[in-house]
Design a protein around this motif. Structure first.
Motif, PDB file in Angstrom:
ATOM      1  N   GLN A  29       0.856  -1.179   0.000  1.00  0.00           N
ATOM      2  CA  GLN A  29       0.000   0.000   0.000  1.00  0.00           C
ATOM      3  C   GLN A  29       0.896   1.234   0.000  1.00  0.00           C
ATOM      4  OE1 GLN A  29      -2.138   0.443   3.653  1.00  0.00           O
ATOM      5  NE2 GLN A  29      -3.340   2.160   2.941  1.00  0.00           N
ATOM      6  N   GLU A  30       0.599   2.193  -0.874  1.00  0.00           N
ATOM      7  CA  GLU A  30       1.329   3.453  -0.913  1.00  0.00           C
ATOM      8  C   GLU A  30       0.337   4.590  -0.746  1.00  0.00           C
ATOM      9  OE1 GLU A  30       3.730   3.706  -4.432  1.00  0.00           O
ATOM     10  OE2 GLU A  30       4.551   1.718  -4.125  1.00  0.00           O
ATOM     11  N   THR A  31       0.572   5.443   0.256  1.00  0.00           N
ATOM     12  CA  THR A  31      -0.338   6.546   0.545  1.00  0.00           C
ATOM     13  C   THR A  31       0.234   7.857   0.012  1.00  0.00           C
ATOM     14  OG1 THR A  31       0.660   6.842   2.714  1.00  0.00           O
ATOM     15  CG2 THR A  31      -1.258   5.400   2.602  1.00  0.00           C
ATOM     16  N   PRO A  32      -0.618   8.859  -0.177  1.00  0.00           N
ATOM     17  CA  PRO A  32      -0.166  10.144  -0.724  1.00  0.00           C
ATOM     18  C   PRO A  32       0.916  10.834   0.117  1.00  0.00           C
ATOM     19  CG  PRO A  32      -2.551  10.024  -0.749  1.00  0.00           C
ATOM     20  CD  PRO A  32      -2.060   8.828   0.010  1.00  0.00           C
ATOM     21  N   ASP A  33       0.972  10.569   1.397  1.00  0.00           N
ATOM     22  CA  ASP A  33       1.990  11.200   2.244  1.00  0.00           C
ATOM     23  C   ASP A  33       3.341  10.500   2.168  1.00  0.00           C
ATOM     24  OD1 ASP A  33       1.516   8.883   3.652  1.00  0.00           O
ATOM     25  OD2 ASP A  33       0.978   9.863   5.528  1.00  0.00           O
ATOM     26  N   GLY A  34       3.471   9.559   1.252  1.00  0.00           N
ATOM     27  CA  GLY A  34       4.736   8.852   1.065  1.00  0.00           C
ATOM     28  C   GLY A  34       4.874   7.605   1.906  1.00  0.00           C
ATOM     29  N   GLY A  35       3.855   7.257   2.654  1.00  0.00           N
ATOM     30  CA  GLY A  35       3.898   6.054   3.473  1.00  0.00           C
ATOM     31  C   GLY A  35       3.709   4.807   2.628  1.00  0.00           C
ATOM     32  N   ALA A  36       4.509   3.810   2.903  1.00  0.00           N
ATOM     33  CA  ALA A  36       4.401   2.543   2.186  1.00  0.00           C
ATOM     34  C   ALA A  36       4.318   1.410   3.206  1.00  0.00           C
ATOM     35  CB  ALA A  36       5.593   2.333   1.267  1.00  0.00           C
ATOM     36  N   SER A  37       3.390   0.503   2.986  1.00  0.00           N
ATOM     37  CA  SER A  37       3.236  -0.655   3.859  1.00  0.00           C
ATOM     38  C   SER A  37       3.310  -1.917   3.024  1.00  0.00           C
ATOM     39  CB  SER A  37       1.884  -0.605   4.581  1.00  0.00           C
ATOM     40  OG  SER A  37       1.802   0.545   5.388  1.00  0.00           O
ATOM     41  N   ASN A  38       3.853  -2.963   3.613  1.00  0.00           N
ATOM     42  CA  ASN A  38       3.941  -4.265   2.955  1.00  0.00           C
ATOM     43  C   ASN A  38       3.273  -5.308   3.840  1.00  0.00           C
ATOM     44  OD1 ASN A  38       5.702  -3.667   0.588  1.00  0.00           O
ATOM     45  ND2 ASN A  38       7.038  -2.955   2.218  1.00  0.00           N
ATOM     46  N   PHE A  39       2.712  -6.315   3.192  1.00  0.00           N
ATOM     47  CA  PHE A  39       1.973  -7.352   3.910  1.00  0.00           C
ATOM     48  C   PHE A  39       2.365  -8.721   3.381  1.00  0.00           C
ATOM     49  CE2 PHE A  39      -0.493  -3.491   3.424  1.00  0.00           C
ATOM     50  CZ  PHE A  39      -0.793  -3.177   4.743  1.00  0.00           C
ATOM     51  N   TRP A  40       2.543  -9.676   4.296  1.00  0.00           N
ATOM     52  CA  TRP A  40       2.865 -11.054   3.941  1.00  0.00           C
ATOM     53  C   TRP A  40       1.838 -11.972   4.588  1.00  0.00           C
ATOM     54  CZ3 TRP A  40       6.447  -7.349   5.082  1.00  0.00           C
ATOM     55  CH2 TRP A  40       7.439  -7.113   4.131  1.00  0.00           C
ATOM     56  N   TYR A  41       1.536 -13.072   3.921  1.00  0.00           N
ATOM     57  CA  TYR A  41       0.482 -13.993   4.366  1.00  0.00           C
ATOM     58  C   TYR A  41       1.027 -15.410   4.512  1.00  0.00           C
ATOM     59  CZ  TYR A  41      -2.319 -10.062   2.899  1.00  0.00           C
ATOM     60  OH  TYR A  41      -2.842  -8.809   2.777  1.00  0.00           O
ATOM     61  N   ASP A  42       0.402 -16.195   5.392  1.00  0.00           N
ATOM     62  CA  ASP A  42       0.811 -17.588   5.553  1.00  0.00           C
ATOM     63  C   ASP A  42       0.093 -18.466   4.524  1.00  0.00           C
ATOM     64  OD1 ASP A  42      -1.775 -18.082   6.524  1.00  0.00           O
ATOM     65  OD2 ASP A  42      -1.137 -18.281   8.612  1.00  0.00           O
ATOM     66  N   ARG A  43       0.336 -19.763   4.586  1.00  0.00           N
ATOM     67  CA  ARG A  43      -0.240 -20.703   3.604  1.00  0.00           C
ATOM     68  C   ARG A  43      -1.759 -20.752   3.628  1.00  0.00           C
ATOM     69  NH1 ARG A  43       3.501 -25.923   2.788  1.00  0.00           N
ATOM     70  NH2 ARG A  43       5.487 -24.854   2.943  1.00  0.00           N
ATOM     71  N   LEU A  44      -2.343 -20.379   4.755  1.00  0.00           N
ATOM     72  CA  LEU A  44      -3.800 -20.402   4.871  1.00  0.00           C
ATOM     73  C   LEU A  44      -4.425 -19.067   4.475  1.00  0.00           C
ATOM     74  CD1 LEU A  44      -4.151 -22.351   8.234  1.00  0.00           C
ATOM     75  CD2 LEU A  44      -4.354 -23.229   5.901  1.00  0.00           C
ATOM     76  N   GLY A  45      -3.575 -18.139   3.999  1.00  0.00           N
ATOM     77  CA  GLY A  45      -4.075 -16.854   3.551  1.00  0.00           C
ATOM     78  C   GLY A  45      -4.287 -15.842   4.654  1.00  0.00           C
TER      79      GLY A  45
END
Length: 64
Positions: A16-32
């Motif tokens: 996710q990238e927000t207008p204020d320059g913030g970036a987030s990343n997300f990782w998931y397990d095998r069950l989603g």
């Protein structure tokens, strides 16, 4: 102002990238289930190296 999202092959939010320059990343397990998230503040000058994480833990991550 627009927030951009990137999705993995399972249609889960991977980044996710927000207008204020913030970036987030997300990782998931095998069950989603969300296993790990990292926001812009947590990512300041820090690199996360998890060898073979996607293979051994079955995590699904969108790759650019």
């Amino acid at each position: 102002m627009v927030t951009n999202y990137r999705y993995n092959t399972l249609n889960q939010v991977a980044a996710q990238e927000t207008p204020d320059g913030g970036a987030s990343n997300f990782w998931y397990d095998r069950l989603g289930r969300l296993a790990v998230s990292q926001n812009a503040r947590q990512n300041q000058g820090i690199s996360i190296v998890i060898p073979n994480m996607t293979q051994s833990a079955g995590l699904h991550k969108w790759v650019s």
